[in-house]
Design a protein around this motif. Structure first.
Motif, PDB file in Angstrom:
ATOM      1  N   UNK A   5       0.856  -1.185   0.000  1.00  0.00           N
ATOM      2  CA  UNK A   5       0.000   0.000   0.000  1.00  0.00           C
ATOM      3  C   UNK A   5       0.885   1.226   0.000  1.00  0.00           C
ATOM      4  N   UNK A   6       0.309   2.371  -0.400  1.00  0.00           N
ATOM      5  CA  UNK A   6       1.037   3.638  -0.393  1.00  0.00           C
ATOM      6  C   UNK A   6       0.027   4.769  -0.249  1.00  0.00           C
ATOM      7  N   UNK A   7       0.524   5.904   0.232  1.00  0.00           N
ATOM      8  CA  UNK A   7      -0.343   7.057   0.402  1.00  0.00           C
ATOM      9  C   UNK A   7       0.245   8.071   1.377  1.00  0.00           C
ATOM     10  N   UNK A   8      -0.560   9.162   1.668  1.00  0.00           N
ATOM     11  CA  UNK A   8      -0.089  10.220   2.557  1.00  0.00           C
ATOM     12  C   UNK A   8      -1.023  10.400   3.738  1.00  0.00           C
ATOM     13  N   UNK A   9      -1.041  11.662   4.299  1.00  0.00           N
ATOM     14  CA  UNK A   9      -1.798  11.921   5.524  1.00  0.00           C
ATOM     15  C   UNK A   9      -3.296  11.905   5.301  1.00  0.00           C
ATOM     16  N   UNK A  13      -6.576   4.433   6.032  1.00  0.00           N
ATOM     17  CA  UNK A  13      -6.235   3.040   6.343  1.00  0.00           C
ATOM     18  C   UNK A  13      -4.732   2.760   6.281  1.00  0.00           C
ATOM     19  N   UNK A  14      -3.902   3.782   6.340  1.00  0.00           N
ATOM     20  CA  UNK A  14      -2.449   3.590   6.291  1.00  0.00           C
ATOM     21  C   UNK A  14      -1.843   4.165   7.554  1.00  0.00           C
ATOM     22  N   UNK A  15      -1.163   3.341   8.344  1.00  0.00           N
ATOM     23  CA  UNK A  15      -0.495   3.752   9.572  1.00  0.00           C
ATOM     24  C   UNK A  15       0.955   3.295   9.523  1.00  0.00           C
ATOM     25  N   UNK A  16       1.847   4.167   9.997  1.00  0.00           N
ATOM     26  CA  UNK A  16       3.273   3.875   9.976  1.00  0.00           C
ATOM     27  C   UNK A  16       3.882   4.384  11.265  1.00  0.00           C
ATOM     28  N   UNK A  17       4.750   3.576  11.843  1.00  0.00           N
ATOM     29  CA  UNK A  17       5.447   3.973  13.056  1.00  0.00           C
ATOM     30  C   UNK A  17       6.887   3.509  12.949  1.00  0.00           C
ATOM     31  N   UNK A  18       7.839   4.377  13.377  1.00  0.00           N
ATOM     32  CA  UNK A  18       9.251   4.022  13.376  1.00  0.00           C
ATOM     33  C   UNK A  18       9.901   4.554  14.637  1.00  0.00           C
ATOM     34  N   UNK A  36       5.413   4.375   1.045  1.00  0.00           N
ATOM     35  CA  UNK A  36       5.140   3.200   0.226  1.00  0.00           C
ATOM     36  C   UNK A  36       5.632   1.961   0.987  1.00  0.00           C
ATOM     37  N   UNK A  37       4.773   0.969   1.099  1.00  0.00           N
ATOM     38  CA  UNK A  37       5.126  -0.289   1.774  1.00  0.00           C
ATOM     39  C   UNK A  37       4.638  -1.450   0.912  1.00  0.00           C
ATOM     40  N   UNK A  38       5.579  -2.301   0.467  1.00  0.00           N
ATOM     41  CA  UNK A  38       5.247  -3.496  -0.317  1.00  0.00           C
ATOM     42  C   UNK A  38       6.016  -4.681   0.266  1.00  0.00           C
ATOM     43  N   UNK A  39       5.345  -5.794   0.424  1.00  0.00           N
ATOM     44  CA  UNK A  39       5.929  -6.998   1.014  1.00  0.00           C
ATOM     45  C   UNK A  39       5.681  -8.201   0.104  1.00  0.00           C
ATOM     46  N   UNK A  40       6.648  -9.122   0.125  1.00  0.00           N
ATOM     47  CA  UNK A  40       6.507 -10.392  -0.601  1.00  0.00           C
ATOM     48  C   UNK A  40       6.689 -11.530   0.397  1.00  0.00           C
TER      49      UNK A  40
END
Length: 296
Positions: A5-9, A13-18, A36-40
């Motif tokens: 998934x990808x997107x902005x503020x 439905x997109x949450x990111x924490x670091x 942008x977050x993509x996983x395989x």
């Protein structure tokens, strides 16, 4: 399986924490961001088991042959023809000629052709030349060259393609020194079609008493996929006579190279073969006599 998934503020439905140096950053307190977050996801077996089963079936068919020869003091001409009454009838015709000189040279050449050849019976052309140097009583050095060209050997076993070498080209030397014999043979690969790969063979034999022979070999260079790396043999002639029964025991260390598996691991199978043979009649002598009329 792949997901992302990808997107902005403005995306709900997109949450990111670091976490960087114990400082926490998340989409709740960052403005004007875009991510942008993509996983395989892959799943595979940890261990790969591969099993090969070889089944060999032997059939016996009637064989009618006619052979003959013309033998003179220094040369021999042989001819052979016949028919093998198999499912596909095989006819063959062949001949070879051997010529020896008084100064130790020996030449041999011949050919055989088959109708309906297969993996066991196939057309070929062969020849060799050798020179014997006398070094004294029961001492000699033999240098030779040889070739065998397999023309139409079948490469299929049923529906399986199995290409195994049948042609060869090589040079050899053998030193016979009373009760010892040392041989060196080099096979040249990639010269004749469907030939054996490069191979260097070293052989050593000793006869401690007249009716017992100990021999061994090692192949320090052997690029064939199915190879015998080293081995040894002990042979005992029950009586000290040329045609006495012979009991022999041999050991061979065999290697089978099946290449690499799907993960790049080498598939090398080793095996040790032990054989005991009781032979009635004469057996090959690793110490050829300079005068065949003299007994061992």
């Amino acid at each position: 399986m792949r997901a992302g998934a990808e997107g902005g503020e403005d995306v709900d439905n997109l949450q990111l924490m670091s976490v960087v140096n114990q400082d926490i950053f998340s989409t709740e307190n960052i403005q004007n961001f875009y991510t942008q977050v993509y996983l395989s996801f892959l799943r595979q077996d940890v261990n790969l088991n591969r099993q090969s089963v070889y089944l060999e079936q032997r059939r016996y068919y009637p064989h009618l042959s006619l052979t003959g020869n013309w033998t003179r003091s220094q040369d021999i001409f042989r001819y052979y023809t016949g028919v093998i009454a198999s499912e596909m009838v095989k006819l063959y015709l062949g001949a070879d000629y051997t010529f020896n000189t008084t100064d130790g040279w020996s030449f041999r050449g011949g050919a055989i052709g088959y109708v309906n050849p297969d993996r066991d019976y196939y057309s070929q052309v062969f020849g060799n030349a050798s020179k014997r140097f006398r070094l004294g009583n029961n001492r000699n050095l033999i240098l030779s060259s040889f070739f065998n060209y397999a023309i139409d050997r079948e490469t299929r076993i049923g529906d399986v393609v199995s290409i195994s070498p049948a042609s060869e080209l090589g040079l050899s030397g053998r030193l016979n020194w009373q009760r010892f014999s040392l041989g060196l043979t080099n096979y040249f690969g990639d010269i004749l079609p469907n030939s054996y790969d490069d191979r260097l063979l070293i052989e050593l034999a000793v006869r401690p008493v007249n009716n017992v022979t100990l021999s061994g070999y090692i192949a320090p260079i052997d690029k064939t996929s199915s190879r015998s790396v080293y081995g040894s043999t002990i042979s005992w002639r029950l009586k000290n006579q040329p045609n006495s029964p012979t009991l022999s025991a041999s050991w061979q260390h065999q290697e089978y190279d099946y290449g690499n598996d799907a993960f790049g691991n080498r598939m090398l199978v080793t095996d040790n073969i032990f054989t005991i043979i009781f032979r009635v009649g004469s057996s090959p002598n690793p110490f050829p006599r300079e005068n065949p009329d003299q007994p061992d």
